[in-house]
Design an enzyme around this catalytic site. Structure first.
Site, PDB file in Angstrom:
ATOM      1  N   ASP A 127     -18.359  -8.443  -2.683  1.00 17.24           N
ATOM      2  CA  ASP A 127     -18.047  -7.121  -3.247  1.00 17.24           C
ATOM      3  C   ASP A 127     -19.231  -6.481  -3.965  1.00 17.24           C
ATOM      4  O   ASP A 127     -19.065  -5.732  -4.931  1.00 17.24           O
ATOM      5  CB  ASP A 127     -16.835  -7.211  -4.209  1.00 17.24           C
ATOM      6  N   LYS A 164     -21.828  -4.122   0.061  1.00 14.46           N
ATOM      7  CA  LYS A 164     -22.440  -4.316   1.390  1.00 14.46           C
ATOM      8  C   LYS A 164     -22.041  -3.200   2.350  1.00 14.46           C
ATOM      9  O   LYS A 164     -22.840  -2.760   3.165  1.00 14.46           O
ATOM     10  CB  LYS A 164     -22.018  -5.676   1.978  1.00 14.46           C
ATOM     11  N   GLY A 180     -13.546  -6.995   2.523  1.00 13.97           N
ATOM     12  CA  GLY A 180     -13.084  -5.629   2.291  1.00 13.97           C
ATOM     13  C   GLY A 180     -14.315  -4.821   1.953  1.00 13.97           C
ATOM     14  O   GLY A 180     -14.879  -4.971   0.871  1.00 13.97           O
ATOM     15  N   HIS A 181     -14.793  -4.031   2.909  1.00  9.07           N
ATOM     16  CA  HIS A 181     -16.039  -3.277   2.724  1.00  9.07           C
ATOM     17  C   HIS A 181     -15.688  -1.791   2.619  1.00  9.07           C
ATOM     18  O   HIS A 181     -15.112  -1.223   3.540  1.00  9.07           O
ATOM     19  CB  HIS A 181     -16.992  -3.521   3.891  1.00  9.07           C
ATOM     20  N   GLN A 201     -18.485 -11.528   2.473  1.00  7.50           N
ATOM     21  CA  GLN A 201     -18.508 -12.406   1.290  1.00  7.50           C
ATOM     22  C   GLN A 201     -19.903 -12.401   0.633  1.00  7.50           C
ATOM     23  O   GLN A 201     -20.542 -11.378   0.627  1.00  7.50           O
ATOM     24  CB  GLN A 201     -18.059 -13.831   1.649  1.00  7.50           C
TER      25      GLN A 201
HETATM   26  P1  GDP Z   1     -18.485  -5.035  -0.281  1.00  7.34           P
HETATM   27  O1  GDP Z   1     -17.350  -5.957  -0.017  1.00  7.34           O
HETATM   28  O2  GDP Z   1     -19.746  -5.760  -0.618  1.00  7.34           O
HETATM   29  O3  GDP Z   1     -18.685  -4.026   0.813  1.00  7.34           O
HETATM   30  O4  GDP Z   1     -18.080  -4.206  -1.589  1.00  7.34           O
HETATM   31  P2  GDP Z   1     -16.638  -3.542  -1.911  1.00  7.34           P
HETATM   32  O5  GDP Z   1     -16.461  -2.357  -1.042  1.00  7.34           O
HETATM   33  O6  GDP Z   1     -15.582  -4.590  -1.888  1.00  7.34           O
HETATM   34  O7  GDP Z   1     -16.827  -3.152  -3.428  1.00  7.34           O
HETATM   35  C1  GDP Z   1     -17.855  -2.312  -3.840  1.00  7.34           C
HETATM   36  C2  GDP Z   1     -17.246  -1.063  -4.510  1.00  7.34           C
HETATM   37  O8  GDP Z   1     -18.238  -0.374  -5.201  1.00  7.34           O
HETATM   38  C3  GDP Z   1     -16.679  -0.056  -3.510  1.00  7.34           C
HETATM   39  O9  GDP Z   1     -15.596   0.588  -4.124  1.00  7.34           O
HETATM   40  C4  GDP Z   1     -17.832   0.923  -3.314  1.00  7.34           C
HETATM   41  O10 GDP Z   1     -17.407   2.229  -2.925  1.00  7.34           O
HETATM   42  C5  GDP Z   1     -18.429   0.939  -4.684  1.00  7.34           C
HETATM   43  N1  GDP Z   1     -19.886   1.178  -4.751  1.00  7.34           N
HETATM   44  C6  GDP Z   1     -20.869   0.715  -3.918  1.00  7.34           C
HETATM   45  N2  GDP Z   1     -22.082   1.048  -4.406  1.00  7.34           N
HETATM   46  C7  GDP Z   1     -21.872   1.704  -5.567  1.00  7.34           C
HETATM   47  C8  GDP Z   1     -22.738   2.264  -6.564  1.00  7.34           C
HETATM   48  O11 GDP Z   1     -23.956   2.200  -6.489  1.00  7.34           O
HETATM   49  N3  GDP Z   1     -22.116   2.856  -7.639  1.00  7.34           N
HETATM   50  C9  GDP Z   1     -20.766   2.913  -7.787  1.00  7.34           C
HETATM   51  N4  GDP Z   1     -20.254   3.495  -8.867  1.00  7.34           N
HETATM   52  N5  GDP Z   1     -19.930   2.387  -6.862  1.00  7.34           N
HETATM   53  C10 GDP Z   1     -20.475   1.798  -5.781  1.00  7.34           C
HETATM   54  P1  IMO Z   2     -16.360  -9.124   0.835  1.00  9.85           P
HETATM   55  O1  IMO Z   2     -16.956  -9.182   2.231  1.00  9.85           O
HETATM   56  C1  IMO Z   2     -14.943 -11.351  -2.633  1.00  9.85           C
HETATM   57  C2  IMO Z   2     -13.000 -15.205  -1.837  1.00  9.85           C
HETATM   58  C3  IMO Z   2     -11.518 -15.339  -2.114  1.00  9.85           C
HETATM   59  C4  IMO Z   2     -11.444 -16.800  -2.501  1.00  9.85           C
HETATM   60  C5  IMO Z   2     -12.471 -17.454  -1.569  1.00  9.85           C
HETATM   61  C6  IMO Z   2     -11.855 -18.090  -0.323  1.00  9.85           C
HETATM   62  O2  IMO Z   2     -15.488  -7.938   0.610  1.00  9.85           O
HETATM   63  O3  IMO Z   2     -17.423  -9.287  -0.185  1.00  9.85           O
HETATM   64  P2  IMO Z   2     -10.873 -17.076   1.928  1.00  9.85           P
HETATM   65  O4  IMO Z   2      -9.700 -16.161   2.175  1.00  9.85           O
HETATM   66  O5  IMO Z   2     -12.170 -16.531   2.427  1.00  9.85           O
HETATM   67  O6  IMO Z   2     -10.625 -18.474   2.396  1.00  9.85           O
HETATM   68  O7  IMO Z   2     -10.974 -17.172   0.314  1.00  9.85           O
HETATM   69  O8  IMO Z   2     -13.359 -16.413  -1.179  1.00  9.85           O
HETATM   70  N1  IMO Z   2     -13.375 -14.091  -0.929  1.00  9.85           N
HETATM   71  C7  IMO Z   2     -13.976 -12.966  -1.319  1.00  9.85           C
HETATM   72  N2  IMO Z   2     -14.313 -12.540  -2.561  1.00  9.85           N
HETATM   73  N3  IMO Z   2     -15.249 -10.604  -1.551  1.00  9.85           N
HETATM   74  C8  IMO Z   2     -14.943 -11.026  -0.304  1.00  9.85           C
HETATM   75  O9  IMO Z   2     -15.347 -10.378   0.804  1.00  9.85           O
HETATM   76  C9  IMO Z   2     -14.240 -12.239  -0.148  1.00  9.85           C
HETATM   77  N4  IMO Z   2     -13.768 -12.940   0.916  1.00  9.85           N
HETATM   78  C10 IMO Z   2     -13.247 -14.069   0.428  1.00  9.85           C
HETATM   79  O10 IMO Z   2     -11.113 -14.491  -3.156  1.00  9.85           O
HETATM   80  O11 IMO Z   2     -11.927 -16.969  -3.814  1.00  9.85           O
HETATM   81 MG    MG Z   3     -15.410  -6.342  -0.660  1.00  8.88          MG
END
Ligand code: GDP
Ligand code: IMO
Ligand code: MG
Length: 427
Positions: free
Chosen positions: A13, A16, A40-41, A223
């Site tokens: 998170d 990415k 979850g991207h 991840q």
């Molecule tokens: P990922 O799993 O690595 O793709 O990240 P997630 O989407 O799960 O979580 C990142 C969150 O931060 C999302 O809600 C993005 O829209 C938000 N985000 C990404 N870059 C930035 C940033 O530079 N500033 C802010 N405020 N939000 C950001």
């Molecule tokens: P993105 O790509 C954050 C965590 C779960 C749990 C562990 C194992 O959005 O960064 P799993 O279902 O993979 O066997 O769970 O990994 N986990 C993540 N945490 N971001 C993710 O994906 C994750 N995918 C799995 O919460 O701790």
């Molecule tokens: Mg994510």
């Protein structure tokens, strides 16, 4: 020509999806190489927000071919619903390629994920419940079902039989659940086969030929480094290799092809699920990071655990991935703190430790050693260049760069595509 890997440097998170989408306009292929719909991207384009789980974030860039590599685990129902959800919003998904060697998350893998977590009780991992671990376990145990198996009913039936043989014993005798019928699973999987067929390809060949033809290929990790099955905080990890080497095995390209490895690094730290997290906050600061940063899981809706930046982890990510660059995200979230603590080392049983301890026991005992950096109060969300940032924000970025061991080549100051300061070009 260049193959780039973009991966999470912390516990997932990090942003990415946004970073991949930003580069998506300039690359020819975006490839997921591991994980599945546990990811979850989030991608924000103008006033539209997309949450992608299984599909590569490059699917939103019209010129780019999205690829699901052999190392990914594919839930066919999720694949089809994610595609139709995007089609309904006018996104063309016809270029998608799915490896015939990718393993399928079957309904029984999802069941096993849920019952084993329940059985673990307070020792549970806190998985996303999407069947990820059990599907990789079947792959390693050589009882997995692959995408290509959907096109041979007899082989599919034999393989599902083999996979359910032991699982049904376990489900009925150990977990007190009903047995799963082979015929029902086969019927469900065959129901997806023709809808998926147009996308199935020899993605290893396609990607290597693309690289021979000087195309630009971007590998998008799911991840993060500390969730890696080999290099993460085992056993509180996912069941694949998000680290850079995973791109080679999970897509079938040699390491000599990769020219750049970009670590996505949040300006603070978050984690979802169980496991050690030295800089975790349980006070108002943690609550404020969660609120301002919108730190709620995209996949499971769980609140993310929040804490200060941990330079020990960033250094470790540089080392195990051979990072050439960092993309620092969410710097804007830190606006308003008078002072910002940054963890520079750990104290473990009275000793100061500069590098991530290999021992699980030591890591569980690690207490953060903080250095205080001066904060800033100016709104930075409109900053377009490094010099637009307030002096203290510049100093914060420079300090993190110094501690983390690779140049910070881009800075996120908001969720939108344009809310990025580009310092060094990635291409
Ligand atoms: P990922 O799993 O690595 O793709 O990240 P997630 O989407 O799960 O979580 C990142 C969150 O931060 C999302 O809600 C993005 O829209 C938000 N985000 C990404 N870059 C930035 C940033 O530079 N500033 C802010 N405020 N939000 C950001
Ligand atoms: P993105 O790509 C954050 C965590 C779960 C749990 C562990 C194992 O959005 O960064 P799993 O279902 O993979 O066997 O769970 O990994 N986990 C993540 N945490 N971001 C993710 O994906 C994750 N995918 C799995 O919460 O701790
Ligand atoms: Mg994510």
């Amino acid at each position: 020509m260049p193959a780039l890997v973009l991966l999470g440097a912390q516990w997932g998170d990090e942003g990415k999806g946004k970073a991949t989408d930003l580069l998506g306009g300039s690359v020819d292929y975006v490839v997921r190489y591991q994980g599945g719909n546990n990811a979850g991207h989030t991608v924000v384009v103008g006033d539209q927000k997309y949450a992608l789980h299984l599909l590569p974030s490059g699917i939103l860039s019209p010129g780019c071919t999205p690829v699901i590599g052999n190392g990914v685990v594919v839930d066919p129902s999720v694949l089809l619903s994610e595609l139709s959800g995007l089609n309904e919003r006018g996104v063309d998904t016809s270029k998608l390629l799915v490896s015939g060697n990718a393993h399928i998350i079957t309904p029984y893998n999802v069941t096993v994920d849920k019952v084993t977590e329940r059985f673990l009780g307070k020792r549970k991992i806190g998985t996303t419940g999407r069947g990820i671990g059990p599907t990789y376990a079947d792959k390693i145990n050589r009882v997995g079902i692959r995408v290509q198996d959907l096109y041979d009913e007899s082989i599919l039936t034999q393989k599902v039989e083999a996979a359910l043989d032991v699982k049904n014993q376990m489900l009925t005798k150990l977990y007190n659940r009903r047995a799963i019928a082979v015929g029902q699973v086969v019927e469900e999987l065959l129901g997806y086969a023709e809808q998926i067929r147009p996308y199935v390809a020899d993605t290893v060949l396609v990607l290597n030929q693309a690289l021979d033809d000087d195309k630009v290929v971007l590998f998008e990790g799911g991840q993060g480094t500390l969730l890696d099955i080999d290099h993460g905080t085992y056993p509180f990890v996912t069941s694949s290799n998000p680290t850079a080497g995973g791109a080679c095995t999970g897509a079938g390209v040699g390491p000599t092809r990769i020219s750049r490895v970009i670590g996505i690094l949040k300006a603070y730290t978050t984690r979802v699920g169980a496991g050690p997290f030295p800089t975790e906050l349980f006070d108002d600061d943690g609550e404020a990071l969660r609120r301002i940063g919108g730190e709620r899981g995209v996949t499971t809706g769980r609140d993310r655990r929040c804490g200060w930046f941990d330079a020990v982890i960033a250094r470790y990510a540089t080392r195990v991935n051979g990072l050439t660059d960092f993309f620092l995200t969410k710097l804007d979230v830190l606006t308003g703190w008078e002072q910002i603590p940054v963890c520079v080392a750990y104290e473990i049983d009275g000793r100061r430790v500069e590098e991530l301890p290999y021992s699980q026991t030591d890591f569980h005992h690690a207490k953060p050693v903080y250095e205080m950096l001066p904060g800033w109060s100016e709104d930075i969300s409109k900053a377009k260049s490094f010099s637009d940032l307030p002096k203290n924000a510049q100093a914060y970025v420079k300090a993190l760069e110094e501690m983390s061991g690779a140049p910070i080549s881009a800075i996120g100051v908001g969720p939108g595509r344009d809310e990025t300061i580009e310092i060094n070009s990635f291409l």
